[in-house]
Design a protein around this motif. Structure first.
Motif, PDB file in Angstrom:
ATOM      1  N   ASP A  54       0.821  -1.218   0.000  1.00  0.00           N
ATOM      2  CA  ASP A  54       0.000   0.000   0.000  1.00  0.00           C
ATOM      3  C   ASP A  54       0.852   1.265   0.000  1.00  0.00           C
ATOM      4  OD1 ASP A  54      -2.438  -1.355  -0.014  1.00  0.00           O
ATOM      5  OD2 ASP A  54      -2.416  -1.591   2.166  1.00  0.00           O
ATOM      6  N   THR A  55       2.081   1.130  -0.394  1.00  0.00           N
ATOM      7  CA  THR A  55       2.978   2.272  -0.535  1.00  0.00           C
ATOM      8  C   THR A  55       4.124   1.856  -1.451  1.00  0.00           C
ATOM      9  OG1 THR A  55       4.338   3.909   0.638  1.00  0.00           O
ATOM     10  CG2 THR A  55       4.418   1.635   1.446  1.00  0.00           C
ATOM     11  N   VAL A  56       4.857   2.823  -1.949  1.00  0.00           N
ATOM     12  CA  VAL A  56       6.023   2.558  -2.767  1.00  0.00           C
ATOM     13  C   VAL A  56       7.247   3.030  -1.996  1.00  0.00           C
ATOM     14  CG1 VAL A  56       7.211   3.002  -4.947  1.00  0.00           C
ATOM     15  CG2 VAL A  56       4.721   2.816  -4.897  1.00  0.00           C
ATOM     16  N   THR A  57       8.133   2.102  -1.635  1.00  0.00           N
ATOM     17  CA  THR A  57       9.302   2.457  -0.847  1.00  0.00           C
ATOM     18  C   THR A  57      10.290   3.262  -1.679  1.00  0.00           C
ATOM     19  OG1 THR A  57      10.453   0.395  -1.413  1.00  0.00           O
ATOM     20  CG2 THR A  57       9.025   0.355   0.528  1.00  0.00           C
ATOM     21  N   SER A  58      11.231   3.872  -0.987  1.00  0.00           N
ATOM     22  CA  SER A  58      12.189   4.744  -1.675  1.00  0.00           C
ATOM     23  C   SER A  58      13.235   3.972  -2.474  1.00  0.00           C
ATOM     24  CB  SER A  58      12.903   5.637  -0.643  1.00  0.00           C
ATOM     25  OG  SER A  58      13.566   4.837   0.327  1.00  0.00           O
ATOM     26  N   ASP A  59      13.328   2.664  -2.234  1.00  0.00           N
ATOM     27  CA  ASP A  59      14.343   1.883  -2.957  1.00  0.00           C
ATOM     28  C   ASP A  59      13.729   0.850  -3.901  1.00  0.00           C
ATOM     29  OD1 ASP A  59      13.306   0.307  -0.993  1.00  0.00           O
ATOM     30  OD2 ASP A  59      15.227  -0.323  -0.132  1.00  0.00           O
ATOM     31  N   PHE A  60      12.505   1.102  -4.378  1.00  0.00           N
ATOM     32  CA  PHE A  60      11.864   0.168  -5.308  1.00  0.00           C
ATOM     33  C   PHE A  60      12.654   0.030  -6.605  1.00  0.00           C
ATOM     34  CE2 PHE A  60      10.480   4.101  -7.193  1.00  0.00           C
ATOM     35  CZ  PHE A  60      10.311   3.816  -8.537  1.00  0.00           C
ATOM     36  N   TRP A  61      13.411   1.068  -6.945  1.00  0.00           N
ATOM     37  CA  TRP A  61      14.121   1.108  -8.220  1.00  0.00           C
ATOM     38  C   TRP A  61      15.447   0.353  -8.183  1.00  0.00           C
ATOM     39  CZ3 TRP A  61      18.921   3.251  -7.595  1.00  0.00           C
ATOM     40  CH2 TRP A  61      19.112   4.006  -6.439  1.00  0.00           C
ATOM     41  N   VAL A  62      15.889  -0.067  -6.996  1.00  0.00           N
ATOM     42  CA  VAL A  62      17.225  -0.664  -6.873  1.00  0.00           C
ATOM     43  C   VAL A  62      17.383  -1.942  -7.699  1.00  0.00           C
ATOM     44  CG1 VAL A  62      18.891  -1.663  -5.263  1.00  0.00           C
ATOM     45  CG2 VAL A  62      17.639   0.422  -4.655  1.00  0.00           C
ATOM     46  N   PRO A  63      16.424  -2.912  -7.648  1.00  0.00           N
ATOM     47  CA  PRO A  63      16.609  -4.107  -8.487  1.00  0.00           C
ATOM     48  C   PRO A  63      16.716  -3.785  -9.971  1.00  0.00           C
ATOM     49  CG  PRO A  63      14.916  -4.495  -6.833  1.00  0.00           C
ATOM     50  CD  PRO A  63      15.228  -3.038  -6.789  1.00  0.00           C
ATOM     51  N   ALA A  64      15.840  -2.882 -10.460  1.00  0.00           N
ATOM     52  CA  ALA A  64      15.887  -2.529 -11.879  1.00  0.00           C
ATOM     53  C   ALA A  64      17.204  -1.831 -12.224  1.00  0.00           C
ATOM     54  CB  ALA A  64      14.695  -1.641 -12.238  1.00  0.00           C
ATOM     55  N   ALA A  65      17.683  -0.961 -11.318  1.00  0.00           N
ATOM     56  CA  ALA A  65      18.948  -0.277 -11.579  1.00  0.00           C
ATOM     57  C   ALA A  65      20.122  -1.255 -11.564  1.00  0.00           C
ATOM     58  CB  ALA A  65      19.161   0.825 -10.545  1.00  0.00           C
ATOM     59  N   THR A  66      20.078  -2.221 -10.627  1.00  0.00           N
ATOM     60  CA  THR A  66      21.138  -3.228 -10.570  1.00  0.00           C
ATOM     61  C   THR A  66      21.166  -4.058 -11.849  1.00  0.00           C
ATOM     62  OG1 THR A  66      20.863  -3.349  -8.169  1.00  0.00           O
ATOM     63  CG2 THR A  66      22.071  -5.147  -9.232  1.00  0.00           C
ATOM     64  N   LEU A  67      19.986  -4.502 -12.269  1.00  0.00           N
ATOM     65  CA  LEU A  67      19.906  -5.254 -13.517  1.00  0.00           C
ATOM     66  C   LEU A  67      20.367  -4.398 -14.696  1.00  0.00           C
ATOM     67  CD1 LEU A  67      16.483  -7.079 -13.037  1.00  0.00           C
ATOM     68  CD2 LEU A  67      18.722  -8.170 -13.170  1.00  0.00           C
ATOM     69  N   GLY A  68      19.978  -3.125 -14.675  1.00  0.00           N
ATOM     70  CA  GLY A  68      20.375  -2.237 -15.755  1.00  0.00           C
ATOM     71  C   GLY A  68      21.876  -2.112 -15.874  1.00  0.00           C
ATOM     72  N   LEU A  69      22.579  -2.023 -14.741  1.00  0.00           N
ATOM     73  CA  LEU A  69      24.031  -1.932 -14.772  1.00  0.00           C
ATOM     74  C   LEU A  69      24.651  -3.227 -15.301  1.00  0.00           C
ATOM     75  CD1 LEU A  69      24.762  -0.104 -11.378  1.00  0.00           C
ATOM     76  CD2 LEU A  69      24.972   0.829 -13.695  1.00  0.00           C
ATOM     77  N   VAL A  70      24.082  -4.375 -14.874  1.00  0.00           N
ATOM     78  CA  VAL A  70      24.591  -5.669 -15.351  1.00  0.00           C
ATOM     79  C   VAL A  70      24.427  -5.785 -16.860  1.00  0.00           C
ATOM     80  CG1 VAL A  70      24.245  -8.166 -15.253  1.00  0.00           C
ATOM     81  CG2 VAL A  70      24.210  -6.829 -13.146  1.00  0.00           C
ATOM     82  N   PHE A  71      23.229  -5.461 -17.353  1.00  0.00           N
ATOM     83  CA  PHE A  71      22.969  -5.579 -18.787  1.00  0.00           C
ATOM     84  C   PHE A  71      23.728  -4.516 -19.586  1.00  0.00           C
ATOM     85  CE2 PHE A  71      18.726  -7.358 -17.248  1.00  0.00           C
ATOM     86  CZ  PHE A  71      19.206  -8.653 -17.265  1.00  0.00           C
ATOM     87  N   LEU A  72      23.937  -3.345 -18.974  1.00  0.00           N
ATOM     88  CA  LEU A  72      24.736  -2.323 -19.646  1.00  0.00           C
ATOM     89  C   LEU A  72      26.168  -2.809 -19.843  1.00  0.00           C
ATOM     90  CD1 LEU A  72      25.068   0.533 -20.786  1.00  0.00           C
ATOM     91  CD2 LEU A  72      25.544   1.319 -18.440  1.00  0.00           C
ATOM     92  N   GLY A  73      26.693  -3.538 -18.848  1.00  0.00           N
ATOM     93  CA  GLY A  73      28.022  -4.114 -19.001  1.00  0.00           C
ATOM     94  C   GLY A  73      28.083  -5.081 -20.172  1.00  0.00           C
ATOM     95  N   LEU A  74      27.047  -5.937 -20.307  1.00  0.00           N
ATOM     96  CA  LEU A  74      27.019  -6.860 -21.445  1.00  0.00           C
ATOM     97  C   LEU A  74      26.857  -6.099 -22.754  1.00  0.00           C
ATOM     98  CD1 LEU A  74      27.051  -9.727 -22.507  1.00  0.00           C
ATOM     99  CD2 LEU A  74      24.584  -9.873 -22.083  1.00  0.00           C
ATOM    100  N   HIS A  75      26.083  -5.028 -22.728  1.00  0.00           N
ATOM    101  CA  HIS A  75      25.931  -4.206 -23.936  1.00  0.00           C
ATOM    102  C   HIS A  75      27.280  -3.654 -24.386  1.00  0.00           C
ATOM    103  CE1 HIS A  75      24.711  -0.909 -26.586  1.00  0.00           C
ATOM    104  NE2 HIS A  75      25.401  -0.108 -25.805  1.00  0.00           N
ATOM    105  N   LEU A  76      28.094  -3.195 -23.440  1.00  0.00           N
ATOM    106  CA  LEU A  76      29.417  -2.669 -23.791  1.00  0.00           C
ATOM    107  C   LEU A  76      30.312  -3.771 -24.350  1.00  0.00           C
ATOM    108  CD1 LEU A  76      30.033  -0.280 -20.754  1.00  0.00           C
ATOM    109  CD2 LEU A  76      29.319   0.329 -23.078  1.00  0.00           C
ATOM    110  N   VAL A  77      30.195  -4.985 -23.786  1.00  0.00           N
ATOM    111  CA  VAL A  77      30.960  -6.110 -24.313  1.00  0.00           C
ATOM    112  C   VAL A  77      30.543  -6.410 -25.748  1.00  0.00           C
ATOM    113  CG1 VAL A  77      31.394  -8.591 -24.062  1.00  0.00           C
ATOM    114  CG2 VAL A  77      31.416  -7.120 -22.045  1.00  0.00           C
TER     115      VAL A  77
END
Length: 495
Positions: A54-77
């Motif tokens: 019933d609320t959105v916490t301040s760190d809801f974006w952390v999993p998506a950001a973590t995944l984004g960094l991982v996939f960005l690394g593969l994109h650079l590769v």
């Protein structure tokens, strides 16, 4: 001199190498699609928290950001090592992987006590472990791209890979049940708290061997002995390889108690054989052999029992799951009810009841997600899978060598067949198989093996789209001299 007579600037005059602009545009498109996928994953996570907490916490974006960094690394590769690779593969897989992590996080929230949910750590539980497995799987795919600079290098180790694949398939069958059996299927190697499913990696090794073998033997396997109902059937003595793989698939069905893996191995061989020979008769022979073997196993299970009993039980549950809805048919019945309660639009991310569905984090994750995103949402996920398969088949059509065509076509079909086996099982189209949904289900073996599959497809598509230069021998789809790798002789693969 008029304006029309002014010659256009060539790539050489602008200092840009041929194909560099094309490669850059593809990678930029890939990056844009990847960012869009991560925005959708972040929106999914926010909606889950809004419905569950019933609320959105301040760190809801952390999993998506973590995944984004991982996939960005593969994109650079990919930008560095495979600049001409298909730009749609990585974003599509990243979206599926992200949705899977988001749903597993939602499952962790549902299992936690209400007063603890808001403080549940992002990297805790099944969702946190899946994040870690994703990091390992993406590193593995990047390592594959770094080591395998040309997909044809796999042909050098074809027989070694074939032997390794057979060993990996057979290990769980010969191990005692306490070291290999989970949920009545002997598919694992379990040592202490560590477990691995070797069959996930075996399918890649076997497919590389199948592609190499069929390239060398396709002329023989294409010969017809007689024509029946307008279809040319092969000679009897050429049925040997098909019968061997059919026998192995039946042994998997009986001793490892897994219909899905058996169907996967036999199906990918028969379809690769069809791609190599273009003979519809091989598909008909394959269907007759597989369904005939499955029916024989069912009859033996009803009369003899023993190792055939498990398959007989699964078939009985499939035929009438509501005959015993609180015991043997409980999982399938709950899956059907879960899909039905989702309706067209679902209860919304975080609005379902995934804890009521057994094995929702692995075997039945597609049904659990379907309860919350509905038929339309599931159709969208299936379209994403279809896109991955289509891009794999497109790479198979575009690549210039026969080995690459069979390898990419077989990999794409294998992924599509695995999705069909899973969705068919939970929707009662076929008996339950125990297969995991690629990129969605919890588990490291499936995730790493499927990311390796995507790595191979990226490498093949890079070879298919790379501009042909005059610097050395080029693989040819038909006719011509034996193929060479980077100008150096390798095993002869005659197209």
């Amino acid at each position: 001199m008029t304006a029309a007579a002014v010659p256009a600037a060539s790539p050489a005059s602008t200092g840009e190498q041929p194909g560099v602009r094309l490669a850059r545009s593809r990678r930029n498109a890939e990056l844009s699609l990847l960012l869009l996928a991560m925005v959708l994953v972040a929106a999914y996570s926010a909606t889950v928290e809004a419905n569950v907490l019933d609320t959105v916490t301040s760190d809801f974006w952390v999993p998506a950001a973590t995944l984004g960094l991982v996939f960005l690394g593969l994109h650079l590769v990919i930008r560095w090592l495979a600049p001409f690779a298909d730009p749609a593969l990585l974003p599509a897989v990243a979206l599926l992987n992200g949705i899977g992590v988001g749903f597993l996080r939602r499952y962790d929230l549902a299992q936690a006590a209400p007063e603890e949910r808001e403080h549940l750590a992002i990297f805790a539980g099944t969702g946190g472990r899946q994040l870690a497995w994703t990091l390992g799987a993406v590193i593995l795919a990047a390592g594959l791209l770094a080591i395998m600079r040309d997909h044809r290098s796999l042909s050098r180790y074809a027989y070694t890979l074939g032997l390794a694949g057979i060993v990996l398939v057979m290990i769980p069958a010969v191990l005692p049940a306490r070291f290999s059996e989970i949920n009545n299927a002997k598919l694992w190697i379990r040592i202490g708290g560590f477990s691995i499913q070797p069959g996930e990696f075996a399918k890649l090794a076997l497919l590389a061997f199948f592609a190499y073998y069929l390239v060398r033997k396709r002329e023989v396997l294409s010969l017809a002995s007689r024509r029946l109902l307008g279809i040319d059937f092969p000679r009897g003595r050429d049925l040997g390889p098909v019968l061997v793989v059919w026998l192995i698939s039946l042994l998997v069905l009986v001793f490892e108690k897994d219909l899905g893996t058996s169907l996967l191995y036999f199906g990918m061989f028969v379809v690769t054989l069809y791609i190599a020979t273009e003979r519809v008769s091989w598909l008909l022979i394959g269907l007759i052999l597989f369904f005939g073997g499955a029916y024989l196993a069912y009859l033996l299970g009803s009369t003899v029992g023993g190792p055939f009993a498990n398959f007989y039980l699964r078939a009985e549950i499939w035929l009438d799951p509501f005959g015993d809805p609180y015991d043997k048919g409980y999982q399938l019945v709950q899956g059907l009810l879960t899909l039905g309660s989702g309706g067209l639009f679902g209860a919304g991310p975080g609005g379902g009841q995934p804890t009521l569905l057994p094995e929702v984090q692995t075997d039945f994750i597609f049904a659990g997600i379907g309860e919350e995103i509905g038929l339309f949402g599931l159709s969208a996920l299936l379209v994403v899978y279809l896109l991955i398969v289509e891009r794999g088949l497109r790479a198979a059509l575009a690549v210039r060598d026969s080995f690459g065509k069979l390898l990419a076509g077989g990999l794409a079909f294998t992924l599509g067949l695995q999705v069909f086996v899973i969705v068919g099982g939970i929707s009662k189209l076929i008996p339950l198989t125990g297969q995991t949904t690629p990129f969605l289900s919890a588990g490291g073996s499936s995730l790493m093996a499927n990311w390796l599959l995507i790595g191979v497809l990226l490498r093949v598509s890079d070879g298919a789209r790379r501009p042909v230069t005059g610097g050395g021998p080029v693989a040819r789809p038909s006719g011509g001299p034996p193929e060479q790798l980077h100008g150096a002789p390798t095993e002869v693969i005659r197209p």
